[in-house]
Write a protein that holds these residues in place. Structure first.
Motif, short mmCIF file in Angstrom:
data_model
loop_
_atom_site.label_atom_id
_atom_site.label_comp_id
_atom_site.label_asym_id
_atom_site.label_seq_id
_atom_site.Cartn_x
_atom_site.Cartn_y
_atom_site.Cartn_z
N PHE A 95 6.07 -18.64 -17.20
CA PHE A 95 6.04 -17.37 -17.58
C PHE A 95 5.29 -16.54 -16.00
O PHE A 95 4.68 -15.66 -16.12
CB PHE A 95 5.32 -17.48 -17.89
N ASP A 96 4.62 -16.77 -14.92
CA ASP A 96 3.94 -17.05 -13.65
C ASP A 96 2.69 -16.55 -13.86
O ASP A 96 3.18 -15.01 -14.06
CB ASP A 96 4.40 -15.99 -12.78
N MET A 97 1.72 -16.53 -14.43
CA MET A 97 0.32 -16.04 -15.64
C MET A 97 -0.48 -16.18 -14.33
O MET A 97 -1.21 -16.19 -14.91
CB MET A 97 0.19 -16.73 -16.93
N ARG A 98 -0.55 -16.50 -13.48
CA ARG A 98 -1.40 -16.47 -12.27
C ARG A 98 -1.54 -14.28 -11.90
O ARG A 98 -1.05 -13.09 -12.35
CB ARG A 98 -1.07 -16.64 -10.98
N PRO A 99 -2.95 -14.12 -12.07
CA PRO A 99 -3.67 -13.04 -12.18
C PRO A 99 -3.27 -12.08 -10.71
O PRO A 99 -2.63 -12.90 -9.56
CB PRO A 99 -5.18 -13.13 -11.56
N LEU A 100 -2.87 -10.91 -11.05
CA LEU A 100 -2.38 -9.97 -9.19
C LEU A 100 -3.41 -10.27 -8.59
O LEU A 100 -4.70 -10.25 -8.98
CB LEU A 100 -2.23 -9.00 -10.24
N ASP A 101 -2.98 -9.57 -7.38
CA ASP A 101 -3.70 -10.15 -6.07
C ASP A 101 -4.90 -8.53 -6.37
O ASP A 101 -4.64 -7.47 -6.65
CB ASP A 101 -2.56 -9.08 -5.32
N ALA A 102 -6.27 -9.08 -6.36
CA ALA A 102 -7.45 -8.13 -6.68
C ALA A 102 -8.30 -7.92 -5.21
O ALA A 102 -9.51 -7.46 -5.47
CB ALA A 102 -7.61 -8.33 -7.54
N SER A 103 -7.56 -8.99 -4.10
CA SER A 103 -8.39 -8.19 -2.88
C SER A 103 -8.51 -6.91 -2.36
O SER A 103 -8.91 -7.33 -1.06
CB SER A 103 -7.26 -9.94 -1.97
N ARG A 104 -7.57 -6.54 -3.18
CA ARG A 104 -7.07 -5.43 -1.89
C ARG A 104 -6.82 -4.15 -3.15
O ARG A 104 -6.14 -4.42 -4.56
CB ARG A 104 -6.02 -5.39 -0.99
N ARG A 105 -6.51 -2.84 -2.17
CA ARG A 105 -6.33 -1.58 -2.66
C ARG A 105 -5.10 -1.30 -2.41
O ARG A 105 -4.44 -1.40 -1.68
CB ARG A 105 -6.95 -0.78 -2.66
N GLY A 106 -4.11 -1.23 -3.38
CA GLY A 106 -2.65 -0.69 -3.81
C GLY A 106 -2.99 1.07 -3.54
O GLY A 106 -3.20 1.34 -4.13
N THR A 107 -1.89 1.13 -2.58
CA THR A 107 -1.44 2.34 -1.58
C THR A 107 0.17 2.46 -2.42
O THR A 107 1.15 1.52 -2.32
CB THR A 107 -1.82 2.29 -0.47
N VAL A 108 -0.13 3.84 -1.39
CA VAL A 108 1.30 4.40 -1.86
C VAL A 108 2.62 3.03 -0.91
O VAL A 108 3.60 2.77 -1.37
CB VAL A 108 1.82 5.81 -1.89
N GLU A 109 2.14 3.80 -0.25
CA GLU A 109 2.56 2.67 1.45
C GLU A 109 3.08 1.08 0.65
O GLU A 109 3.74 0.07 1.74
CB GLU A 109 2.01 3.15 2.59
N ASP A 110 2.10 0.41 0.22
CA ASP A 110 1.41 -0.70 0.26
C ASP A 110 1.41 -1.38 -1.30
O ASP A 110 0.11 -1.65 -1.41
CB ASP A 110 1.30 -1.50 1.32
N PRO A 111 2.40 -1.15 -2.06
CA PRO A 111 1.81 -1.19 -4.10
C PRO A 111 1.37 -2.42 -4.24
O PRO A 111 1.27 -3.41 -3.55
CB PRO A 111 2.59 -0.92 -4.43
N ILE A 112 0.40 -3.08 -5.05
CA ILE A 112 0.53 -4.06 -5.72
C ILE A 112 1.61 -4.44 -6.48
O ILE A 112 2.03 -4.02 -7.59
CB ILE A 112 -0.56 -4.55 -7.05
N MET A 113 2.10 -6.11 -5.84
CA MET A 113 3.43 -5.96 -7.15
C MET A 113 3.91 -6.74 -8.01
O MET A 113 2.73 -7.64 -7.81
CB MET A 113 4.60 -7.00 -5.72
N VAL A 114 3.99 -6.45 -9.11
CA VAL A 114 4.19 -7.80 -10.40
C VAL A 114 5.86 -7.63 -10.40
O VAL A 114 7.07 -6.46 -10.70
CB VAL A 114 3.79 -5.90 -11.56
N ARG A 115 5.81 -9.19 -11.00
CA ARG A 115 6.96 -9.63 -11.31
C ARG A 115 7.21 -9.31 -13.27
O ARG A 115 6.62 -8.96 -13.21
CB ARG A 115 6.87 -10.68 -10.78
N SER A 116 8.41 -9.32 -12.77
CA SER A 116 8.91 -8.63 -14.18
C SER A 116 10.48 -9.44 -14.35
O SER A 116 11.61 -9.10 -13.75
CB SER A 116 9.08 -7.28 -14.67
N ALA A 117 10.74 -10.15 -15.94
CA ALA A 117 11.95 -10.71 -15.79
C ALA A 117 12.43 -9.80 -16.84
O ALA A 117 13.77 -9.34 -17.45
CB ALA A 117 11.51 -11.75 -16.28
N GLY A 118 11.69 -8.73 -17.16
CA GLY A 118 11.98 -7.23 -18.49
C GLY A 118 12.24 -6.54 -17.88
O GLY A 118 11.92 -5.86 -16.94
N ASP A 119 12.46 -5.47 -18.98
CA ASP A 119 13.06 -4.55 -18.58
C ASP A 119 11.66 -3.68 -18.66
O ASP A 119 11.66 -1.97 -17.91
CB ASP A 119 13.47 -3.03 -20.06
N GLU A 120 10.63 -3.99 -19.12
CA GLU A 120 8.80 -3.20 -18.86
C GLU A 120 8.17 -4.17 -18.97
O GLU A 120 8.43 -5.28 -19.23
CB GLU A 120 8.67 -2.26 -19.31
#
Length: 185
Positions: free
Chosen positions: A89-114
């Protein structure tokens, strides 16, 4: 009076002791009389090809099943993955080393619709957890507290097999995702 109590206690112990010894010896004999069967071969994660491969073999008669023996479906897939050191289920924490911007957002993987992402701010833990909801229709959203931008990367099956969209019968409220330029989606 003390002697009467001591004699009564000793008599009770003698009356109970033979019954307890006999019960344990009988259960040991019965346990040894059980036929020993070969445990079925457990499939490994690499052996799983279809949903039928995710049915556990069950326990041998007279034994208590383990989680691996009795689990089925997605729970079995997770256990087999853990045995081979694969995080299904890829339970690693999200990338928190930077601020997500519109040009470079923090990516969230999902196998479901939401998918929901918990934002704790930048720098990390600068605010309480705020849950940001992402979906296939709205893959980009922003944290209302710190402004971090998250984008859902859908990695699930491309076709759900139904051939139609799910319609809830109501219009969802507008969020930041409604105002993002299409080229950023």
């Amino acid at each position: 009076m003390f002697m009467q109590r001591a004699a009564l206690t000793a008599a009770r112990r003698l009356a109970v002791a033979p019954v307890a010894r006999r019960a344990f010896t009988i259960s040991l004999i019965r346990r040894e009389a059980l036929p020993t069967t070969q445990a079925p071969k457990i499939k490994m994660l690499t052996d799983v090809k279809t949903a039928d491969d995710l049915l556990g073999p069950g326990a041998a008669p007279g034994t208590v099943p383990t989680d691996l023996e009795q689990s089925t479906g997605i729970e079995r897939l997770e256990i087999l993955g853990k045995m081979e050191d694969v995080d299904i289920f890829d339970m690693r924490p999200l990338d928190a080393s930077r601020r997500g911007t519109v040009e470079d957002p923090i990516m969230v993987r999902s196998a479901g619709d939401e998918q929901f992402a918990g934002c704790t701010g930048f720098p990390v833990d600068s605010h309480s957890v705020i849950w940001v909801g992402l979906s296939k229709e709205r893959p980009v959203d922003r944290c209302s507290e710190c402004g971090n931008v998250y984008k859902m990367n859908y990695v699930g099956p491309q076709d759900d097999g139904h051939g139609h969209h799910h319609h809830h019968g109501y219009e969802e409220p507008k969020t930041f995702a409604d105002f993002v330029k299409p080229e950023y989606w």
